[in-house]
Design a protein around this motif. Structure first.
Motif: not given
Length: 72
Positions: A4-5, A9-10, A15-18
């Motif tokens: 689960n590292a 893309w996480h 960044a897009l959500v912010v």
């Protein structure tokens, strides 16, 4: 080992959500404010370390400067 590292893309999704939540116009102001806060925190931590070092030095020096009474 770390299934689960955090993947690149996480970070992109975060960044897009912010950007969507805060808007692109408020982000530079927020980053500027965060930078100022970090500089203040850094300078206060440095001053605290210097203060602790200055407080420890005279106490050690006072022990070394005390005259030894002559033996009678």
């Amino acid at each position: 080992m770390y299934a689960n590292a955090l993947k690149p893309w996480h970070l992109l999704i975060v960044a897009l959500v912010v950007i969507v939540l805060f808007g692109s116009k408020k982000l530079p102001d927020a980053a500027r404010g965060l930078g100022r806060s970090l500089r203040i925190l850094k300078s206060e931590a440095r001053a605290l370390k210097e203060e602790e070092g200055a407080a420890a030095t005279p106490a050690e020096g006072a022990k070394a400067e005390r005259p030894v009474p002559p033996a009678a």
